[in-house]
Write a protein that holds these residues in place. Sequence first.
Motif, short mmCIF file in Angstrom:
data_model
loop_
_atom_site.label_atom_id
_atom_site.label_comp_id
_atom_site.label_asym_id
_atom_site.label_seq_id
_atom_site.Cartn_x
_atom_site.Cartn_y
_atom_site.Cartn_z
N MET A 137 20.83 -60.37 -25.99
CA MET A 137 20.26 -61.18 -27.09
C MET A 137 18.84 -60.93 -26.67
SD MET A 137 20.20 -65.17 -28.11
CE MET A 137 19.10 -65.81 -29.18
N ALA A 138 17.86 -60.51 -27.90
CA ALA A 138 16.59 -60.58 -27.72
C ALA A 138 15.82 -61.06 -28.82
CB ALA A 138 16.10 -59.07 -27.21
N LYS A 139 14.72 -61.71 -28.77
CA LYS A 139 13.89 -62.11 -29.89
C LYS A 139 12.45 -62.26 -29.92
CE LYS A 139 16.05 -64.99 -32.97
NZ LYS A 139 16.37 -66.23 -33.59
N VAL A 140 11.56 -61.64 -30.77
CA VAL A 140 10.32 -61.56 -30.47
C VAL A 140 9.56 -63.07 -31.03
CG1 VAL A 140 8.16 -60.57 -31.31
CG2 VAL A 140 10.25 -59.11 -31.06
N GLU A 141 9.10 -63.51 -30.30
CA GLU A 141 8.45 -65.06 -30.42
C GLU A 141 7.04 -64.70 -31.38
OE1 GLU A 141 10.06 -67.63 -29.73
OE2 GLU A 141 11.48 -66.55 -28.88
N GLY A 142 6.89 -65.87 -31.86
CA GLY A 142 5.67 -65.89 -32.76
C GLY A 142 5.59 -65.04 -34.00
N ILE A 143 6.92 -64.74 -34.45
CA ILE A 143 6.63 -63.86 -35.84
C ILE A 143 6.45 -64.51 -37.14
CG2 ILE A 143 8.22 -62.55 -37.25
CD1 ILE A 143 7.32 -60.77 -34.90
N ASP A 144 5.29 -64.12 -37.71
CA ASP A 144 5.34 -64.74 -39.17
C ASP A 144 6.31 -64.03 -40.15
OD1 ASP A 144 4.34 -65.35 -41.63
OD2 ASP A 144 2.08 -65.24 -41.17
N VAL A 145 7.24 -64.93 -40.56
CA VAL A 145 8.39 -64.32 -41.45
C VAL A 145 8.13 -64.34 -42.92
CG1 VAL A 145 10.07 -64.76 -39.50
CG2 VAL A 145 9.75 -66.76 -41.05
N ARG A 146 6.85 -64.57 -43.17
CA ARG A 146 6.55 -64.60 -44.56
C ARG A 146 7.19 -63.36 -45.41
NH1 ARG A 146 0.47 -64.08 -45.43
NH2 ARG A 146 0.68 -64.53 -43.17
N GLY A 147 8.05 -63.74 -46.55
CA GLY A 147 8.47 -62.59 -47.30
C GLY A 147 7.68 -62.46 -48.39
N MET A 148 7.40 -61.09 -48.83
CA MET A 148 6.66 -60.80 -49.85
C MET A 148 7.41 -60.32 -51.04
SD MET A 148 3.44 -58.95 -48.11
CE MET A 148 2.30 -60.16 -46.88
N GLN A 149 6.85 -59.71 -52.23
CA GLN A 149 7.56 -59.28 -53.15
C GLN A 149 8.23 -57.95 -53.05
OE1 GLN A 149 8.41 -61.25 -56.36
NE2 GLN A 149 7.64 -62.48 -54.80
N HIS A 150 7.82 -57.07 -52.22
CA HIS A 150 8.23 -55.68 -52.21
C HIS A 150 8.69 -55.48 -50.72
CE1 HIS A 150 8.80 -51.35 -52.83
NE2 HIS A 150 7.60 -51.30 -51.87
N CYS A 151 9.59 -54.69 -50.72
CA CYS A 151 10.38 -54.53 -49.22
C CYS A 151 9.50 -53.70 -48.30
CB CYS A 151 11.71 -53.83 -49.39
SG CYS A 151 11.72 -52.07 -49.94
N GLU A 152 8.82 -52.81 -48.47
CA GLU A 152 8.02 -52.00 -47.86
C GLU A 152 6.63 -52.88 -47.24
OE1 GLU A 152 6.35 -47.44 -46.91
OE2 GLU A 152 7.76 -47.75 -48.51
N THR A 153 6.16 -53.28 -48.16
CA THR A 153 4.73 -54.05 -47.83
C THR A 153 5.21 -55.42 -47.15
OG1 THR A 153 4.84 -54.79 -50.37
CG2 THR A 153 3.03 -53.39 -49.65
N THR A 154 6.43 -55.92 -47.29
CA THR A 154 6.66 -57.06 -46.55
C THR A 154 6.96 -56.86 -45.22
OG1 THR A 154 8.17 -58.30 -48.53
CG2 THR A 154 8.86 -58.56 -45.90
N ALA A 155 7.53 -55.51 -44.77
CA ALA A 155 7.68 -55.36 -43.46
C ALA A 155 6.35 -54.67 -42.90
CB ALA A 155 8.84 -53.88 -43.46
N LEU A 156 5.77 -54.16 -43.53
CA LEU A 156 4.38 -53.70 -42.96
C LEU A 156 3.41 -55.07 -42.65
CD1 LEU A 156 3.27 -50.99 -45.58
CD2 LEU A 156 3.38 -50.67 -42.95
N GLY A 157 3.58 -56.13 -43.36
CA GLY A 157 3.00 -57.24 -43.21
C GLY A 157 3.50 -57.79 -42.21
#
Length: 327
Positions: A1-21
């Motif tokens: 198990m592994a998880k990156v801490e402190g991730i801002d999990v804001r979803g946006m409208q478009h998939c590629e810009t969401t991942a880039l964000g």
Amino acid sequence: MAKVEGIDVRGMQHCETTALGVLLRHEGLDLSEPMLFGLGSGLSFIYWDSKGMGFPFLGGRVKPFELTRNLSAALGLELLVEETASPRKAWQNVAAPIVAGRPVGLQLDSYHLDYFSTKVHFGGHVVAMYGYDEQDAYLVDTEPQGGAVSTSLAGLARARAERGPMTARHRTFTITVPGNVTSPQDRIIPAIKTCADAFLNPPIANLGHRGIEKTARQVPKWLQRSENPREDLSRTADLMERAGTGGALFRNLYRDFLAECAQQIDNSHLRTGHRLYAEAATLWTQVAALVATAGESGHAPHLMEAGTILHGLSRIERDAMQALSML
């Protein structure tokens, strides 16, 4: 198990810009979704139809992953992309960055993701992954898909291994923001001009303003083109207005990008481009509604009206891009 801490999990409208964000915020660079889309020269248009397709496809952005490459080049970001045919190596390419404390971007086929309620094959889908355990992967997808979500590791493996249109071979990517990163404001005008040039000078008639004009001629024939108009036209309208486009086939996002730019740069050509894209965005939403209504009713006049609006849209977007090319 592994998880990156402190991730801002804001979803946006478009998939590629969401991942880039997700990836860029983790690196300390927080840009709005319209700014990510615009700096990546993301706006485009394609009318795609071929003998093997059940129904034509309307696309409003550059091809999958081109936005990420454009944005990285514009800002001088260090983009590391890995692809492989080996599922074992593919997993290592995901797990290693996460164990090292970094989220990773993935391109995959959304059909196999557990949380997708609409099961349609789309091999150009992009998500950010920030953790995993024995059974599940922890992802950030668009806000309409739930933002912070999880899917089974088995489903993730199938999604990454899928072959077909727009798929990539287990593609993963990470982004590093260098200390001397280019100021986003300095890249606004070059990004706009790049986008405008491609739109105004398409290599084939299916792209850019010529593609919209071609669509205007084809749309009135769509009831005859389809074996199942209710399903095909409804899906097309849904893809234009929802399905990660931010509405109006990405024109809302580009309108908002130009508005944000106009707050930073005082330029009459920029204001003209923004005004025309605000008009275009409203008209694209009208086109989507007419296509949906034609699908439900089977009445061709709705498609004739959509075609008339599309003729106007070809001119409006051409005029907008001509103004923006003069920045």
